[in-house]
Design a protein around this motif. Structure first.
Motif, mmCIF file in Angstrom:
data_model
loop_
_atom_site.group_PDB
_atom_site.id
_atom_site.type_symbol
_atom_site.label_atom_id
_atom_site.label_comp_id
_atom_site.label_asym_id
_atom_site.label_seq_id
_atom_site.Cartn_x
_atom_site.Cartn_y
_atom_site.Cartn_z
ATOM 1 N N MET B 67 0.830 -1.213 0.000
ATOM 2 C CA MET B 67 0.000 0.000 0.000
ATOM 3 C C MET B 67 0.864 1.263 0.000
ATOM 4 O O MET B 67 0.504 2.269 -0.595
ATOM 5 C CB MET B 67 -0.961 0.003 1.205
ATOM 6 C CG MET B 67 -1.955 -1.159 1.210
ATOM 7 S SD MET B 67 -2.666 -1.604 -0.401
ATOM 8 C CE MET B 67 -3.767 -0.233 -0.682
ATOM 9 N N ILE B 70 2.121 1.687 -3.594
ATOM 10 C CA ILE B 70 1.005 2.109 -4.456
ATOM 11 C C ILE B 70 0.697 3.593 -4.241
ATOM 12 O O ILE B 70 0.479 4.338 -5.186
ATOM 13 C CB ILE B 70 -0.250 1.231 -4.182
ATOM 14 C CG1 ILE B 70 -0.056 -0.156 -4.790
ATOM 15 C CG2 ILE B 70 -1.519 1.891 -4.723
ATOM 16 C CD1 ILE B 70 -1.080 -1.195 -4.369
ATOM 17 N N SER B 71 0.722 4.024 -2.990
ATOM 18 C CA SER B 71 0.337 5.411 -2.678
ATOM 19 C C SER B 71 1.430 6.438 -2.930
ATOM 20 O O SER B 71 1.138 7.615 -3.039
ATOM 21 C CB SER B 71 -0.089 5.522 -1.215
ATOM 22 O OG SER B 71 -1.237 4.774 -0.993
ATOM 23 N N VAL B 73 4.721 5.937 -4.933
ATOM 24 C CA VAL B 73 5.724 5.859 -6.007
ATOM 25 C C VAL B 73 5.416 6.833 -7.153
ATOM 26 O O VAL B 73 6.294 7.540 -7.621
ATOM 27 C CB VAL B 73 5.865 4.410 -6.520
ATOM 28 C CG1 VAL B 73 6.657 4.361 -7.823
ATOM 29 C CG2 VAL B 73 6.566 3.558 -5.460
ATOM 30 N N GLY B 74 4.173 6.864 -7.627
ATOM 31 C CA GLY B 74 3.803 7.843 -8.639
ATOM 32 C C GLY B 74 4.074 7.450 -10.074
ATOM 33 O O GLY B 74 3.716 8.165 -10.985
ATOM 34 N N GLY B 75 4.730 6.319 -10.294
ATOM 35 C CA GLY B 75 4.944 5.802 -11.648
ATOM 36 C C GLY B 75 4.403 4.388 -11.733
ATOM 37 O O GLY B 75 3.884 3.854 -10.745
ATOM 38 N N PRO B 79 2.031 0.634 -8.867
ATOM 39 C CA PRO B 79 1.041 -0.437 -8.969
ATOM 40 C C PRO B 79 1.653 -1.807 -9.280
ATOM 41 O O PRO B 79 1.138 -2.831 -8.807
ATOM 42 C CB PRO B 79 0.153 0.000 -10.138
ATOM 43 C CG PRO B 79 0.443 1.421 -10.393
ATOM 44 C CD PRO B 79 1.725 1.783 -9.734
ATOM 45 N N LEU B 80 2.765 -1.844 -10.029
ATOM 46 C CA LEU B 80 3.358 -3.141 -10.403
ATOM 47 C C LEU B 80 3.967 -3.829 -9.180
ATOM 48 O O LEU B 80 3.576 -4.943 -8.823
ATOM 49 C CB LEU B 80 4.417 -2.944 -11.491
ATOM 50 C CG LEU B 80 3.881 -2.521 -12.866
ATOM 51 C CD1 LEU B 80 5.012 -2.083 -13.784
ATOM 52 C CD2 LEU B 80 3.077 -3.641 -13.516
#
Lengths: 132, 205
Positions: B67, B70-71, B73-75, B79-80
């Motif tokens: 989480m 996901i919140s 990283v921004g690239g 999500p990966l």
């Protein structure tokens, strides 16, 4: 009314796209943006996308326009976290961001339903710019 | 067990933060030049959270890692890797891990990355490190190798996988816009994946 969410890596692109789309509105619809990260840096903010999708009026559906890779990827991920009935009312248009948002604003503000708005965006957003 | 896992995740955060510029340079050659900056931002946040909280179960640690990435990283790597860690949190137990567990963990991580990125092996992505590493673990399990040998083989295979991306042409992500010009550069995602695998394995052994 169908509402619109614009997701871009760039806050400026998102703001500018919204401004262009707003200009074409025929009636009140809600056009929201999730652009950039940390107030102006380039990137996609999954939390902001989630917050927008949760707070926007979704009764008649939300059309989403997104630019590159992680904007699409983050949107798809966040959408899966929402309840299934809401997921069905949120649709990513397979279209270029600016043209899609402008077309979407027109169609949605004319009172078209979600399917109709998506169909028109996807059909008309790739235009032949050498033969307008 | 949770304490050791926390230590491994803290070490991983340090390694990614230390390699921020290296990963960014690799990404500047074929992408948008933010891979190191993005991952370092996510792992810096993770480090703060890990240091300020106590954990009793491994799955909590992996969920927090997911989480936070996901919140923050921004690239696309948010999500990966986030979905990879989220999938790991669903299968990891608090028992001592054997080779069967590690194979399951690796397969779940790959499934998470593929769910988000839709990439296959050979497309010059993080999966070109992770898929061969997972295959190596499977082979070691099928050949009844001991855990230490298996992990050493896995690390070696992961390094080869990372280096093999140099000759590949990117067909996914921003690097694919470069077409043939993406050949000749090591993939930043394959490199960050190797750094993580290397830290997990060396900290575990």
């Amino acid at each position: 009314m169908v509402n619109i969410l614009i997701i871009s890596h760039s806050l400026k692109i998102a703001e500018g796209t919204k401004e262009l789309a707003e200009e074409m509105k025929q009636d009140e619809i809600d056009i929201q943006i999730a652009g950039g990260i940390n107030n102006g840096e380039l990137g996609t903010d999954a939390d902001l996308i989630e917050q927008k999708l949760k707070s926007m009026d979704c009764q008649d559906g939300i059309v989403v326009l997104a630019d590159l890779g992680s904007a699409v990827m983050s949107f798809n991920m966040v959408k899966e976290w929402l309840p299934e009935e809401k997921q069905n009312l949120i649709r990513l248009a397979n279209a270029p961001l600016v043209e899609g948002a402008v077309l979407g604003a027109v169609e949605a503000s004319l009172g078209k339903n979600l399917e109709e708005v998506i169909a028109t965006i996807e059909e008309k957003s790739i235009i032949n710019k050498n033969n307008l | 067990m949770a304490n050791k896992t926390k230590k491994i995740l803290l070490e991983t955060s340090d390694v990614i933060i230390e390699n921020k510029e290296y990963l960014t340079e690799l990404d500047a050659a074929i992408g948008d030049g933010d891979h190191g900056i993005n991952l370092a931002r996510g792992f810096k946040k993770l480090k703060e959270k890990l240091e300020n909280e106590t954990f009793t179960e491994r799955n909590e640690l992996f969920k927090l890692t997911a989480m936070t990435l996901i919140s923050n990283v921004g690239g696309a790597s948010g999500p990966l890797y986030g979905t990879a860690f989220l999938n790991i949190s669903k299968v990891i137990s608090d028992e001592r891990l054997d080779l069967d567990d590690l194979v399951e963990i690796a397969e779940e991580a790959i499934a998470g990355i593929q769910k988000r990125g839709k990439a296959e092996a050979g497309e010059k992505t993080m999966l070109d490190t992770i898929i061969p590493a997972a295959e190596s673990l499977k082979q070691s399990r099928d050949n009844n190798l001991d855990l230490e040998t298996a992990l050493n083989n896995c690390l070696e295979t992961a390094a080869e996988g990372m280096k093999n991306t140099i000759e590949m042409q990117a067909t996914k992500g921003r690097a694919s816009y470069l077409g043939e010009r993406s050949i000749g550069h090591q993939d930043p995602g394959a490199t960050s994946a190797y750094l993580m695998i290397k830290t997990f394995i060396t900290s575990y052994l």
